[in-house]
Design an enzyme around this catalytic site. Structure first.
Site, PDB file in Angstrom:
ATOM      1  N   GLY A 162      33.469  51.950  80.682  1.00  0.00           N
ATOM      2  CA  GLY A 162      33.879  50.816  79.857  1.00  0.00           C
ATOM      3  C   GLY A 162      35.381  50.712  79.787  1.00  0.00           C
ATOM      4  O   GLY A 162      36.094  51.659  80.119  1.00  0.00           O
ATOM      5  N   PHE A 166      42.927  48.703  74.914  1.00  0.00           N
ATOM      6  CA  PHE A 166      43.720  49.856  74.528  1.00  0.00           C
ATOM      7  C   PHE A 166      43.384  51.105  75.336  1.00  0.00           C
ATOM      8  O   PHE A 166      44.188  52.006  75.433  1.00  0.00           O
ATOM      9  CB  PHE A 166      43.547  50.132  73.039  1.00  0.00           C
ATOM     10  N   ASP A 283      37.589  44.944  63.365  1.00  0.00           N
ATOM     11  CA  ASP A 283      37.319  44.427  64.712  1.00  0.00           C
ATOM     12  C   ASP A 283      35.816  44.431  65.003  1.00  0.00           C
ATOM     13  O   ASP A 283      35.385  44.843  66.077  1.00  0.00           O
ATOM     14  CB  ASP A 283      38.097  45.247  65.750  1.00  0.00           C
ATOM     15  N   SER A 477      21.650  55.205  29.792  1.00  0.00           N
ATOM     16  CA  SER A 477      22.992  54.637  29.919  1.00  0.00           C
ATOM     17  C   SER A 477      23.715  55.225  31.128  1.00  0.00           C
ATOM     18  O   SER A 477      23.354  56.285  31.625  1.00  0.00           O
ATOM     19  CB  SER A 477      23.808  54.937  28.664  1.00  0.00           C
ATOM     20  N   LYS A 507      30.314  54.272  27.759  1.00  0.00           N
ATOM     21  CA  LYS A 507      28.869  54.240  27.978  1.00  0.00           C
ATOM     22  C   LYS A 507      28.373  52.804  28.154  1.00  0.00           C
ATOM     23  O   LYS A 507      28.837  51.908  27.459  1.00  0.00           O
ATOM     24  CB  LYS A 507      28.178  54.836  26.754  1.00  0.00           C
ATOM     25  N   ASN A 545      29.586  31.578  21.669  1.00  0.00           N
ATOM     26  CA  ASN A 545      30.504  30.461  21.499  1.00  0.00           C
ATOM     27  C   ASN A 545      31.045  30.433  20.072  1.00  0.00           C
ATOM     28  O   ASN A 545      30.338  30.782  19.122  1.00  0.00           O
ATOM     29  CB  ASN A 545      29.795  29.146  21.826  1.00  0.00           C
ATOM     30  N   GLU A 552      44.767  29.589  21.742  1.00  0.00           N
ATOM     31  CA  GLU A 552      43.993  30.804  21.980  1.00  0.00           C
ATOM     32  C   GLU A 552      43.297  30.752  23.340  1.00  0.00           C
ATOM     33  O   GLU A 552      43.251  31.732  24.072  1.00  0.00           O
ATOM     34  CB  GLU A 552      42.949  30.960  20.860  1.00  0.00           C
ATOM     35  N   LYS A 577      34.278  24.179  19.524  1.00  0.00           N
ATOM     36  CA  LYS A 577      33.855  25.291  20.397  1.00  0.00           C
ATOM     37  C   LYS A 577      33.958  24.870  21.863  1.00  0.00           C
ATOM     38  O   LYS A 577      34.158  23.698  22.163  1.00  0.00           O
ATOM     39  CB  LYS A 577      32.413  25.676  20.073  1.00  0.00           C
TER      40      LYS A 577
HETATM   41  N1  LIG Z   1      30.709  56.351  73.035  1.00  0.00           N
HETATM   42  C1  LIG Z   1      30.626  55.483  74.051  1.00  0.00           C
HETATM   43  N2  LIG Z   1      29.571  55.497  74.892  1.00  0.00           N
HETATM   44  C2  LIG Z   1      29.493  54.605  75.904  1.00  0.00           C
HETATM   45  N3  LIG Z   1      30.404  53.663  76.151  1.00  0.00           N
HETATM   46  C3  LIG Z   1      31.480  53.593  75.361  1.00  0.00           C
HETATM   47  C4  LIG Z   1      31.653  54.488  74.262  1.00  0.00           C
HETATM   48  N4  LIG Z   1      32.806  54.175  73.639  1.00  0.00           N
HETATM   49  C5  LIG Z   1      33.323  53.135  74.299  1.00  0.00           C
HETATM   50  N5  LIG Z   1      32.534  52.779  75.348  1.00  0.00           N
HETATM   51  C6  LIG Z   1      32.768  51.659  76.262  1.00  0.00           C
HETATM   52  O1  LIG Z   1      34.144  51.486  76.483  1.00  0.00           O
HETATM   53  C7  LIG Z   1      34.543  50.202  76.050  1.00  0.00           C
HETATM   54  C8  LIG Z   1      35.939  50.277  75.483  1.00  0.00           C
HETATM   55  O2  LIG Z   1      35.957  51.143  74.366  1.00  0.00           O
HETATM   56  P1  LIG Z   1      36.720  50.688  73.059  1.00  0.00           P
HETATM   57  O3  LIG Z   1      36.113  49.453  72.556  1.00  0.00           O
HETATM   58  O4  LIG Z   1      36.760  51.834  72.132  1.00  0.00           O
HETATM   59  O5  LIG Z   1      38.169  50.416  73.708  1.00  0.00           O
HETATM   60  P2  LIG Z   1      39.343  49.488  73.236  1.00  0.00           P
HETATM   61  O6  LIG Z   1      40.356  49.559  74.302  1.00  0.00           O
HETATM   62  O7  LIG Z   1      39.784  49.865  71.872  1.00  0.00           O
HETATM   63  O8  LIG Z   1      38.660  48.055  73.203  1.00  0.00           O
HETATM   64  P3  LIG Z   1      39.156  46.656  72.601  1.00  0.00           P
HETATM   65  O9  LIG Z   1      39.742  45.892  73.693  1.00  0.00           O
HETATM   66  O10 LIG Z   1      37.895  46.014  72.082  1.00  0.00           O
HETATM   67  O11 LIG Z   1      40.096  46.982  71.490  1.00  0.00           O
HETATM   68  C9  LIG Z   1      33.489  49.754  75.063  1.00  0.00           C
HETATM   69  O12 LIG Z   1      33.411  48.373  74.931  1.00  0.00           O
HETATM   70  C10 LIG Z   1      32.235  50.363  75.663  1.00  0.00           C
HETATM   71  O13 LIG Z   1      31.706  49.563  76.683  1.00  0.00           O
HETATM   72 CA   LIG Z   2      36.260  47.478  71.755  1.00  0.00          CA
HETATM   73 CA   LIG Z   3      39.951  48.666  70.020  1.00  0.00          CA
END
Ligand SMILES: Nc1ncnc2c1ncn2[C@@H]1O[C@H](COP(=O)(O)OP(=O)(O)OP(=O)(O)O)[C@@H](O)[C@H]1O
Ligand SMILES: [Ca+2]
Ligand SMILES: [Ca+2]
Length: 600
Positions: A162, A166, A283, A477, A507, A545, A552, A577
């Site tokens: 994945g 970041f 997020d 209570s 209480k 009331n 006031e 009132k």
């Molecule tokens: N524990 C996990 N098991 C399997 N796949 C994972 C796991 N953690 C993350 N991934 C895969 O990696 C991808 C990126 O991870 P993550 O979302 O933590 O990264 P990021 O760079 O912070 O993403 P974003 O762009 O959403 O901020 C996820 O969308 C998922 O597909």
């Molecule tokens: Ca993500």
């Molecule tokens: Ca992220």
């Protein structure tokens, strides 16, 4: 027209395509000539198409929608064994099928550009970003985290599974100890990408929060954090079932209500846990929920605490972060708390139930405008065939006024989801309401007491569950001691961070608890509010009331003399009132924008 601040040169594009798929490439909004913030900028269709052509990762430059594949079809982000869904793959060639829907179906969400620039650094054009991105000279940044340095000795890295803005994630295996031979996931965050103090702090906080919250059934399990000269490695449990987004797309973007409920219960359960621990995720989106395995009924886990933060019950955050499709209006207004997560869950629910996004536009600023101003479409198919409970549920999550939104715990207790099979957890909202009740005047408390007598069974279910969770004393209570105990029982390491203030001993029996824990703002969003208010006013007439002077009443409402002209309409001439309107104002509180009045 000025340059696009997000426009990228070909070299940058290539760099992006091979390392990180960033939004700056896939969605470009032209910078406003007047140096306005992206919130106010508009248009961009022409530039958008141009930027699409520049992006090699795209499968089709003809599609009017942003590509669902920032990675390109060849570099699928799907886990091994999961092939791209037909919905994803065919989007470029058959865009017309989506015109039937009010908005196009979901695609991977983009982080808000200003937030991305601020975090990862970059070169925004003067005046285009609301805040200084905080870029600092590289050498001044301290990139040591104090994590273990022996990643290579402990783990064996496998394939990439994945990728986000970041970091990228690889499968891995433990080489020794408890994790020996265990399949793992490792999120690798490159230190070279940490070009701002904020981005370094983000990683530190991500690890800290993940570590502190790890343990909930629907939260990815954290095992270890390591670092070397180049990277930070977050070692966690491997979720092999892919992202929720892919499942939504695989179904052509629509869930039956029963299936949607099963998803939501898991989301709300983990989010109420985070909120109780004083953590706001910021997020929440279908990409950040992973299934543990490929099975239909596999458990889901919340991941990616990269934008999460600790927050105290009364605190407001002002940092605009998140992903545009899921961002709450009050985040764009720069004053928000936990309720922002609930909005995002509302967006997810809307998508699950109808397959379209509730707020959509081609540009980021267009999406923001839609979030701030437009109401989601509940008229087109399939909404006429969706149950009234489900619609009510979504509407109560997507209320633009965050004070009127349900909390995640209330959502779990909503008639659409309520079910004995899942427990209703403790709601931190109760703590906030109790605190404000104890600070309220006797007159306001009497008003609330009358209101609590008019509550319907739906509200009482939630209040009873909360009261029970406080484990009432033998005399029936509860006091704030009970609250302290209940919180302590639910606390993790993270809780300390939220620096929960403690309240004096007092209480309270169930009847008064209801008066204290009822939220007028939320009730105002309920369909039967007018009836509830009238019934409550009758109770108030019986035992609350009284004759009240304008002076006031002004003191009660915390407003100055300039408001007297309004206040006289809230007092009955016949007996001096409060009238119904005045009663509702006492419940709601008022704000007058005048230099002579104190702001409430
Ligand atoms: N524990 C996990 N098991 C399997 N796949 C994972 C796991 N953690 C993350 N991934 C895969 O990696 C991808 C990126 O991870 P993550 O979302 O933590 O990264 P990021 O760079 O912070 O993403 P974003 O762009 O959403 O901020 C996820 O969308 C998922 O597909
Ligand atoms: Ca993500
Ligand atoms: Ca992220």
């Amino acid at each position: 027209m000025g340059q696009c601040y997000g426009k990228v040169s070909q070299t940058q594009v290539n760099e992006t395509a091979t390392s990180h798929a960033t939004t700056t490439v896939t969605e470009v909004v032209p910078a406003d000539p007047g140096g306005q913030t992206p919130l106010q900028s508009s248009n961009g269709a022409v530039n958008y198409v141009q930027s699409v052509k520049n992006t090699p990762a795209r499968s089709s430059s003809q599609s009017p929608w942003p590509s669902p594949y920032p990675y390109g079809v060849t570099a699928s982000p799907l886990p091994r064994g999961v092939s791209p869904s037909p919905a994803r793959a065919s989007r470029g060639s058959t865009p017309r099928r989506f015109f039937r829907r009010p908005f196009p179906p979901p695609s991977p969400a983009k982080h808000i550009k200003a937030s991305l620039l601020k975090r990862l650094g970059g070169k925004p054009k003067e005046g285009t970003i609301p805040e200084d991105p905080g870029t600092e000279p590289e050498q001044a940044l301290d990139k040591s985290f104090g994590y273990g340095k022996n990643f290579g000795a402990k783990y064996e890295l496998g394939k990439e599974i994945g990728r986000g803005h970041f970091g990228h994630t690889c499968s891995a295996r433990g080489k020794k100890g408890d994790l020996k031979d265990q399949p793992l996931a490792v999120k690798i965050i490159s230190k070279a990408k940490m070009t701002t103090a904020i981005s370094i702090e983000d990683v530190r906080r991500e690890v800290k929060i993940l570590k502190a919250l790890s343990g909930h059934k629907h939260l990815v399990k954290f095992y270890d954090a390591c670092e070397d000269a180049n990277n930070v490695y977050i070692v966690m449990e491997l979720c092999e079932g892919g992202e929720l987004l892919d499942r939504i797309l695989a179904r052509g973007g629509r869930y039956t209500e029963e299936d949607a409920k099963a998803i939501l219960v898991q989301i709300l359960s983990v989010v109420s846990f985070c909120h109780l621990q004083g953590v706001v995720h910021r997020d929440l989106k279908p990409e950040n929920f992973l299934f543990t395995s490929g099975g239909e009924n596999a458990d889901m886990k919340l991941i990616d605490f990269g934008l999460s933060d600790f927050i105290r019950p009364d605190e407001r955050l002002n940092d605009i972060v998140g992903s545009a499709y899921y961002v709450a209006p009050e985040v764009l207004h720069r004053s928000y708390s936990m309720e922002a997560d609930i909005w995002s869950i509302g967006v997810i629910t809307y998508i699950l139930l109808c397959g379209s996004r509730p707020f959509w536009a081609r540009t980021e600023s267009g999406i923001f405008r839609s979030v701030l101003r437009s109401d989601p479409n509940f008229d087109d198919m399939p909404w006429p065939s969706v149950s009234p409970e489900a619609k009510d549920f979504v509407k109560r999550l997507l209320n633009k006024d965050y004070r009127k939104r349900m909390t995640s715990v209330q959502a779990l207790a909503h008639p659409w989801l309520r079910d004995d099979s899942h427990p209703i957890p403790l709601d931190i909202l109760i703590y906030r309401l109790l605190k404000s009740y104890l600070h309220a005047s006797p007159f306001k408390r009497a008003a609330l007491k009358a209101l609590s007598k008019a509550l319907t069974e739906d509200e009482l279910v939630y209040l009873r569950a909360q009261f029970r969770l406080l484990e009432p004393n033998r005399d029936g209570s509860v006091s704030l001691e009970n609250f302290k105990m209940a919180l302590a029982q639910n606390a993790t390491e993270a809780m300390g961070e939220s620096r929960m203030g403690l309240l004096a001993y007092r209480k309270m029996y169930f009847e008064e608890f209801c008066a204290a824990a009822v939220s007028t703002h939320q009730l105002e969003a309920v369909e039967g509010w007018e009836q509830i208010a009238s019934a409550a006013f009758e109770h108030f007439e019986q035992e609350g009331n009284r004759v009240i002077s304008i002076e006031e009443l002004a003191r009660e409402l915390n407003v100055g003399p300039s408001a007297y002209s309004f206040l006289k309409d809230w007092i009955r001439i016949s007996d001096g009132k409060l009238n119904l309107l005045g009663y509702k104002k006492i419940l709601h509180g008022v704000t007058f924008r005048s230099s002579n009045t104190r702001h409430h």
